[in-house]
Design a protein around this motif. Structure first.
Motif, PDB file in Angstrom:
ATOM      1  N   SER A 127      11.012  -1.391  -1.420  1.00  0.00           N
ATOM      2  CA  SER A 127      11.560  -1.395  -0.076  1.00  0.00           C
ATOM      3  C   SER A 127      10.600  -0.727   0.907  1.00  0.00           C
ATOM      4  O   SER A 127       9.819   0.153   0.536  1.00  0.00           O
ATOM      5  CB  SER A 127      12.889  -0.631  -0.081  1.00  0.00           C
ATOM      6  OG  SER A 127      13.291  -0.325   1.219  1.00  0.00           O
ATOM      7  N   SER A 128      10.683  -1.135   2.164  1.00  0.00           N
ATOM      8  CA  SER A 128       9.853  -0.509   3.198  1.00  0.00           C
ATOM      9  C   SER A 128      10.217   0.958   3.393  1.00  0.00           C
ATOM     10  O   SER A 128       9.419   1.733   3.923  1.00  0.00           O
ATOM     11  CB  SER A 128       9.991  -1.258   4.527  1.00  0.00           C
ATOM     12  OG  SER A 128      11.338  -1.235   4.970  1.00  0.00           O
ATOM     13  N   ARG A 129      11.381   1.359   2.927  1.00  0.00           N
ATOM     14  CA  ARG A 129      11.801   2.770   3.031  1.00  0.00           C
ATOM     15  C   ARG A 129      11.231   3.634   1.907  1.00  0.00           C
ATOM     16  O   ARG A 129      11.304   4.851   1.962  1.00  0.00           O
ATOM     17  CB  ARG A 129      13.314   2.872   2.988  1.00  0.00           C
ATOM     18  CG  ARG A 129      13.988   2.278   4.183  1.00  0.00           C
ATOM     19  CD  ARG A 129      15.469   2.470   4.076  1.00  0.00           C
ATOM     20  NE  ARG A 129      16.141   1.865   5.212  1.00  0.00           N
ATOM     21  CZ  ARG A 129      17.413   1.948   5.415  1.00  0.00           C
ATOM     22  NH1 ARG A 129      18.182   2.588   4.559  1.00  0.00           N
ATOM     23  NH2 ARG A 129      17.960   1.373   6.460  1.00  0.00           N
ATOM     24  N   ALA A 130      10.687   3.009   0.885  1.00  0.00           N
ATOM     25  CA  ALA A 130      10.183   3.749  -0.277  1.00  0.00           C
ATOM     26  C   ALA A 130       8.916   4.533   0.087  1.00  0.00           C
ATOM     27  O   ALA A 130       8.115   4.101   0.907  1.00  0.00           O
ATOM     28  CB  ALA A 130       9.871   2.795  -1.417  1.00  0.00           C
ATOM     29  N   VAL A 131       8.769   5.659  -0.563  1.00  0.00           N
ATOM     30  CA  VAL A 131       7.550   6.458  -0.405  1.00  0.00           C
ATOM     31  C   VAL A 131       6.467   5.824  -1.269  1.00  0.00           C
ATOM     32  O   VAL A 131       6.685   5.521  -2.440  1.00  0.00           O
ATOM     33  CB  VAL A 131       7.797   7.918  -0.847  1.00  0.00           C
ATOM     34  CG1 VAL A 131       6.509   8.718  -0.804  1.00  0.00           C
ATOM     35  CG2 VAL A 131       8.869   8.554   0.016  1.00  0.00           C
ATOM     36  N   MET A 132       5.314   5.587  -0.659  1.00  0.00           N
ATOM     37  CA  MET A 132       4.202   4.984  -1.391  1.00  0.00           C
ATOM     38  C   MET A 132       2.999   5.905  -1.308  1.00  0.00           C
ATOM     39  O   MET A 132       2.550   6.236  -0.219  1.00  0.00           O
ATOM     40  CB  MET A 132       3.847   3.619  -0.795  1.00  0.00           C
ATOM     41  CG  MET A 132       4.935   2.598  -0.940  1.00  0.00           C
ATOM     42  SD  MET A 132       4.425   1.000  -0.348  1.00  0.00           S
ATOM     43  CE  MET A 132       5.797   0.574   0.696  1.00  0.00           C
ATOM     44  N   ASP A 154      -6.648  -2.774 -10.067  1.00  0.00           N
ATOM     45  CA  ASP A 154      -6.266  -3.517 -11.268  1.00  0.00           C
ATOM     46  C   ASP A 154      -5.797  -4.941 -10.976  1.00  0.00           C
ATOM     47  O   ASP A 154      -5.412  -5.666 -11.889  1.00  0.00           O
ATOM     48  CB  ASP A 154      -5.169  -2.768 -12.033  1.00  0.00           C
ATOM     49  CG  ASP A 154      -5.703  -1.523 -12.738  1.00  0.00           C
ATOM     50  OD1 ASP A 154      -6.939  -1.350 -12.818  1.00  0.00           O
ATOM     51  OD2 ASP A 154      -4.871  -0.729 -13.216  1.00  0.00           O
ATOM     52  N   GLY A 155      -5.817  -5.336  -9.712  1.00  0.00           N
ATOM     53  CA  GLY A 155      -5.448  -6.704  -9.348  1.00  0.00           C
ATOM     54  C   GLY A 155      -3.963  -6.950  -9.225  1.00  0.00           C
ATOM     55  O   GLY A 155      -3.514  -8.092  -9.219  1.00  0.00           O
ATOM     56  N   VAL A 156      -3.184  -5.876  -9.132  1.00  0.00           N
ATOM     57  CA  VAL A 156      -1.727  -5.998  -8.999  1.00  0.00           C
ATOM     58  C   VAL A 156      -1.375  -6.005  -7.516  1.00  0.00           C
ATOM     59  O   VAL A 156      -1.774  -5.115  -6.772  1.00  0.00           O
ATOM     60  CB  VAL A 156      -1.008  -4.835  -9.716  1.00  0.00           C
ATOM     61  CG1 VAL A 156       0.508  -4.965  -9.569  1.00  0.00           C
ATOM     62  CG2 VAL A 156      -1.419  -4.773 -11.184  1.00  0.00           C
ATOM     63  N   GLY A 157      -0.635  -7.016  -7.089  1.00  0.00           N
ATOM     64  CA  GLY A 157      -0.240  -7.114  -5.691  1.00  0.00           C
ATOM     65  C   GLY A 157       0.993  -6.283  -5.389  1.00  0.00           C
ATOM     66  O   GLY A 157       1.667  -5.786  -6.299  1.00  0.00           O
ATOM     67  N   VAL A 158       1.288  -6.151  -4.093  1.00  0.00           N
ATOM     68  CA  VAL A 158       2.455  -5.384  -3.657  1.00  0.00           C
ATOM     69  C   VAL A 158       3.237  -6.186  -2.630  1.00  0.00           C
ATOM     70  O   VAL A 158       2.678  -6.628  -1.617  1.00  0.00           O
ATOM     71  CB  VAL A 158       2.046  -4.020  -3.049  1.00  0.00           C
ATOM     72  CG1 VAL A 158       3.269  -3.277  -2.519  1.00  0.00           C
ATOM     73  CG2 VAL A 158       1.296  -3.172  -4.065  1.00  0.00           C
ATOM     74  N   PHE A 159       4.527  -6.403  -2.908  1.00  0.00           N
ATOM     75  CA  PHE A 159       5.460  -6.967  -1.943  1.00  0.00           C
ATOM     76  C   PHE A 159       6.289  -5.823  -1.377  1.00  0.00           C
ATOM     77  O   PHE A 159       6.742  -4.947  -2.122  1.00  0.00           O
ATOM     78  CB  PHE A 159       6.430  -7.952  -2.601  1.00  0.00           C
ATOM     79  CG  PHE A 159       5.842  -9.283  -2.964  1.00  0.00           C
ATOM     80  CD1 PHE A 159       5.204 -10.074  -2.023  1.00  0.00           C
ATOM     81  CD2 PHE A 159       5.967  -9.762  -4.258  1.00  0.00           C
ATOM     82  CE1 PHE A 159       4.683 -11.314  -2.364  1.00  0.00           C
ATOM     83  CE2 PHE A 159       5.464 -11.002  -4.607  1.00  0.00           C
ATOM     84  CZ  PHE A 159       4.815 -11.769  -3.662  1.00  0.00           C
ATOM     85  N   VAL A 160       6.522  -5.863  -0.065  1.00  0.00           N
ATOM     86  CA  VAL A 160       7.385  -4.882   0.588  1.00  0.00           C
ATOM     87  C   VAL A 160       8.558  -5.643   1.200  1.00  0.00           C
ATOM     88  O   VAL A 160       8.359  -6.596   1.962  1.00  0.00           O
ATOM     89  CB  VAL A 160       6.624  -4.095   1.670  1.00  0.00           C
ATOM     90  CG1 VAL A 160       7.557  -3.147   2.397  1.00  0.00           C
ATOM     91  CG2 VAL A 160       5.452  -3.331   1.056  1.00  0.00           C
ATOM     92  N   VAL A 161       9.768  -5.228   0.843  1.00  0.00           N
ATOM     93  CA  VAL A 161      10.976  -5.815   1.410  1.00  0.00           C
ATOM     94  C   VAL A 161      11.377  -4.966   2.608  1.00  0.00           C
ATOM     95  O   VAL A 161      11.636  -3.765   2.475  1.00  0.00           O
ATOM     96  CB  VAL A 161      12.110  -5.876   0.361  1.00  0.00           C
ATOM     97  CG1 VAL A 161      13.409  -6.338   1.005  1.00  0.00           C
ATOM     98  CG2 VAL A 161      11.711  -6.793  -0.781  1.00  0.00           C
TER      99      VAL A 161
END
Length: 127
Positions: free
Chosen positions: A88-93, A104-111
């Motif tokens: 979620s866009s509210r999550a701390v990243m 590592d080539g892992v993508g990230v989606f943000v809801v």
């Protein structure tokens, strides 16, 4: 739609992504091994026209041992799949986690709060 292993705090993110992928006419499976022999079962597997997207939905962005093993397994086997973490866009990243995911080539989606989906960065397909 019922989740068996996805934590409750990640289920809202997963449901939004299911709708997102279905709007793109993708086949979506929940908590399914995306590739036979894979060391980890992600929250979602979305497929269309040979493209396979594996998504691990999370309440708080993290890049733990199981996901690292899956990313390494995909790369070593040159599997035709893209691995994403979604939150979620509210999550701390943490910046360090984002850097490790990208490396590592892992993508990230943000809801986002309006249920739109943003691709923070694209996954690398090791095939």
């Amino acid at each position: 739609m019922r989740f068996e292993i996805t934590p409750e705090e990640a289920q809202g993110v997963a449901l939004v992504l299911v709708k997102h992928f279905r709007r793109q006419h993708m086949d979506v499976r929940i908590e399914h091994v995306g590739i036979p022999g894979a060391p980890y079962r992600t929250t979602l597997v979305a497929e269309k026209g040979g493209r396979r997207i594996l998504v691990e939905a999370q309440g708080t962005l993290s890049y733990g041992r199981s996901l690292r093993q899956l990313a390494t397994w995909l790369a070593a086997g040159r599997q035709y799949a893209e691995l994403y973490v979604a939150t979620s866009s509210r999550a701390v990243m943490q910046a360090e986690a984002l850097q490790e995911l990208r490396y590592d080539g892992v993508g990230v989606f943000v809801v986002n709060e309006d249920d739109s989906v943003t691709e923070h960065h694209r996954a690398r397909n090791p095939a």
